[in-house]
Motif scaffolding. Structure first.
Motif, mmCIF file in Angstrom:
data_model
loop_
_atom_site.group_PDB
_atom_site.id
_atom_site.type_symbol
_atom_site.label_atom_id
_atom_site.label_comp_id
_atom_site.label_asym_id
_atom_site.label_seq_id
_atom_site.Cartn_x
_atom_site.Cartn_y
_atom_site.Cartn_z
ATOM 1 N N CYS A 46 0.803 -1.222 0.000
ATOM 2 C CA CYS A 46 0.000 0.000 0.000
ATOM 3 C C CYS A 46 0.836 1.272 0.000
ATOM 4 C CB CYS A 46 -0.906 0.042 1.228
ATOM 5 S SG CYS A 46 -1.631 -1.523 1.670
ATOM 6 N N CYS A 49 1.013 4.267 -2.649
ATOM 7 C CA CYS A 49 -0.084 5.223 -2.813
ATOM 8 C C CYS A 49 -0.554 5.846 -1.498
ATOM 9 C CB CYS A 49 -1.265 4.559 -3.488
ATOM 10 S SG CYS A 49 -0.852 3.848 -5.080
ATOM 11 N N HIS A 50 -0.250 5.214 -0.379
ATOM 12 C CA HIS A 50 -0.755 5.729 0.898
ATOM 13 C C HIS A 50 0.357 5.936 1.912
ATOM 14 C CE1 HIS A 50 -4.774 5.055 -0.555
ATOM 15 N NE2 HIS A 50 -4.552 3.773 -0.723
HETATM 16 C C1 HEC Z 1 -1.884 2.189 -7.031
HETATM 17 C C2 HEC Z 1 -2.263 2.971 -5.927
HETATM 18 C C3 HEC Z 1 -2.899 2.337 -4.713
HETATM 19 C C4 HEC Z 1 -2.442 1.315 -3.951
HETATM 20 C C5 HEC Z 1 -1.178 0.489 -4.153
HETATM 21 C C6 HEC Z 1 -3.361 1.189 -2.849
HETATM 22 N N1 HEC Z 1 -4.347 2.121 -2.961
HETATM 23 FE FE1 HEC Z 1 -5.791 2.516 -1.597
HETATM 24 N N2 HEC Z 1 -6.486 4.022 -2.759
HETATM 25 C C7 HEC Z 1 -5.990 4.367 -3.993
HETATM 26 C C8 HEC Z 1 -6.802 5.411 -4.555
HETATM 27 C C9 HEC Z 1 -6.612 6.051 -5.928
HETATM 28 C C10 HEC Z 1 -7.789 5.693 -3.595
HETATM 29 C C11 HEC Z 1 -8.878 6.714 -3.705
HETATM 30 C C12 HEC Z 1 -10.039 6.052 -4.342
HETATM 31 C C13 HEC Z 1 -11.198 6.970 -4.430
HETATM 32 O O1 HEC Z 1 -11.123 8.116 -4.008
HETATM 33 O O2 HEC Z 1 -12.183 6.459 -4.938
HETATM 34 C C14 HEC Z 1 -7.568 4.804 -2.477
HETATM 35 C C15 HEC Z 1 -8.351 4.780 -1.335
HETATM 36 C C16 HEC Z 1 -8.127 3.936 -0.272
HETATM 37 C C17 HEC Z 1 -8.880 3.964 0.941
HETATM 38 C C18 HEC Z 1 -10.058 4.850 1.227
HETATM 39 C C19 HEC Z 1 -9.611 6.203 1.656
HETATM 40 C C20 HEC Z 1 -10.834 7.031 1.951
HETATM 41 O O3 HEC Z 1 -10.991 7.437 3.104
HETATM 42 O O4 HEC Z 1 -11.623 7.240 1.036
HETATM 43 C C21 HEC Z 1 -8.374 2.994 1.758
HETATM 44 C C22 HEC Z 1 -8.834 2.638 3.154
HETATM 45 C C23 HEC Z 1 -7.307 2.364 1.039
HETATM 46 N N3 HEC Z 1 -7.174 2.971 -0.176
HETATM 47 C C24 HEC Z 1 -6.567 1.324 1.518
HETATM 48 C C25 HEC Z 1 -5.546 0.720 0.829
HETATM 49 C C26 HEC Z 1 -4.803 -0.413 1.314
HETATM 50 C C27 HEC Z 1 -5.035 -1.091 2.654
HETATM 51 C C28 HEC Z 1 -3.883 -0.715 0.371
HETATM 52 C C29 HEC Z 1 -2.886 -1.831 0.383
HETATM 53 C C30 HEC Z 1 -3.373 -3.150 0.590
HETATM 54 C C31 HEC Z 1 -4.041 0.232 -0.714
HETATM 55 N N4 HEC Z 1 -5.068 1.070 -0.411
HETATM 56 C C32 HEC Z 1 -3.243 0.263 -1.852
HETATM 57 C C33 HEC Z 1 -4.879 3.845 -4.602
HETATM 58 C C34 HEC Z 1 -4.105 2.836 -4.094
#
Ligand code: HEC
Length: 293
Positions: A46, A49-50
């Motif tokens: 994760c 991106c986070h």
């Molecule tokens: C390639 C990039 C990417 C990766 C890697 C990624 N995410 Fe995300 N994530 C995003 C994007 C883009 C959004 C925003 C989506 C939206 O706004 O609809 C998001 C949104 C989220 C959110 C919601 C945030 C909110 O409050 O709206 C969570 C929780 C989350 N991700 C958890 C994770 C977790 C846990 C992992 C790893 C297992 C992960 N993400 C890996 C791109 C990524």
């Protein structure tokens, strides 16, 4: 009165027991171990991106290594109840990390670890001496998207830039059509025809690229709803511009005819559709309120 107090007490005890039963008890070592495992998984999958170092983390969520803070956020974690924890559901359904990520989805074992961690109450404490520092980059997990797929993903990235053509051409076609109507000059009608035909070609190209681009993105929650509207309205818009192109070719340069009026109406609708689709597309990046004063 005593009866009442006793009843209340009993109720409290029952509630307490059921709450305790809800969050499964786990020995301290297991709590520490699971917390460390979950942190390692999130670090690998994760961080891109986070991560806390990113100036603009995706979804405005940049603390994926801070287990305590995530667990305290009721939007993400309901302690003891994995089925109500968005964080778990997202990794379970492979919504995160999405299609566009450079890392593979979580393995079934990893999902199980995250689930168990939530069920024992999402403890935030890590084993003493555990590595708490964030590595500079997370190239862990390996990319392994085949070249042809990367190529398609790359082509899809031209969607946003391509949409400027139908938007600009259809808008200017409205201006040119107004001039055609005002001056009754043949040359303006030819201009309109030129603009609308290229607008339609541009719209079909933009919509096709949009479908490719959307395949490689991972939107959740309200953004997923916006994407749905944008996708279908955009597709309808492309079809509509093709209809406009057909009408303008058919009505050729006959000012004052019903055919021309029909085309004019279609053109106005087309220009409106193009604007709304464009707005929804930019809302995906900047949010629905990006024109707020
Ligand atoms: C390639 C990039 C990417 C990766 C890697 C990624 N995410 Fe995300 N994530 C995003 C994007 C883009 C959004 C925003 C989506 C939206 O706004 O609809 C998001 C949104 C989220 C959110 C919601 C945030 C909110 O409050 O709206 C969570 C929780 C989350 N991700 C958890 C994770 C977790 C846990 C992992 C790893 C297992 C992960 N993400 C890996 C791109 C990524």
């Amino acid at each position: 009165m005593i009866r009442f107090t006793a009843c209340a007490l009993l109720l409290l005890i029952v509630a307490g027991i059921s709450w305790a039963a809800h969050v499964q008890a786990a020995p301290k070592e297991e709590q520490l171990k699971l917390a460390q495992q979950v942190r390692d998984i999130f670090e690998a999958k994760c961080l891109d991106c986070h991560g806390p170092e990113l100036p603009r983390p995706k979804g405005k969520f940049g603390y994926v290594l801070d287990l305590q803070r995530m667990a305290d956020n009721a939007d993400y974690v309901t302690r003891g109840d994995a089925a109500k924890s968005e964080l778990y559901l997202m990794v379970r359904d492979d919504d995160m990390p999405g299609e566009d990520a450079n890392v593979p989805p979580l393995t079934p074992e990893e999902k199980e670890i995250v689930k168990r961690w939530v069920e024992i109450g999402a403890p935030g404490e890590l084993p003493a001496g555990a590595e708490k520092e964030t590595p500079a980059t997370a190239e862990t997990g390996g990319i392994e998207m085949p070249t042809w797929k990367r190529m398609i993903r790359w082509i899809g990235r031209f969607h946003p830039v391509s949409t400027h053509f139908p938007v600009g051409l259809m808008m200017i076609a409205v201006v040119a059509e107004a001039l055609a109507w005002w001056t009754r000059r043949e040359s303006w009608m030819q201009t309109v025809r030129f603009l609308v035909i290229f607008g339609a070609l541009g719209a079909v190209a933009a919509a096709s690229l949009g479908w490719i681009n959307a395949y490689f993105t991972s939107y959740v929650g309200s953004s997923a709803a916006i994407l749905k509207w944008h996708r279908w309205l955009g597709t309808l818009t492309a079809l509509w511009t093709v209809l406009c192109a057909v009408l303008v070719v058919m009505s050729e340069c006959a000012e004052g005819t019903p055919e021309r009026r029909r085309f004019r109406g279609a053109l106005l609708v087309g220009a409106t559709l193009v604007s709304i689709s464009g707005f929804l597309g930019s809302a995906l990046i900047y949010g629905l309120d990006h024109y707020a004063w």
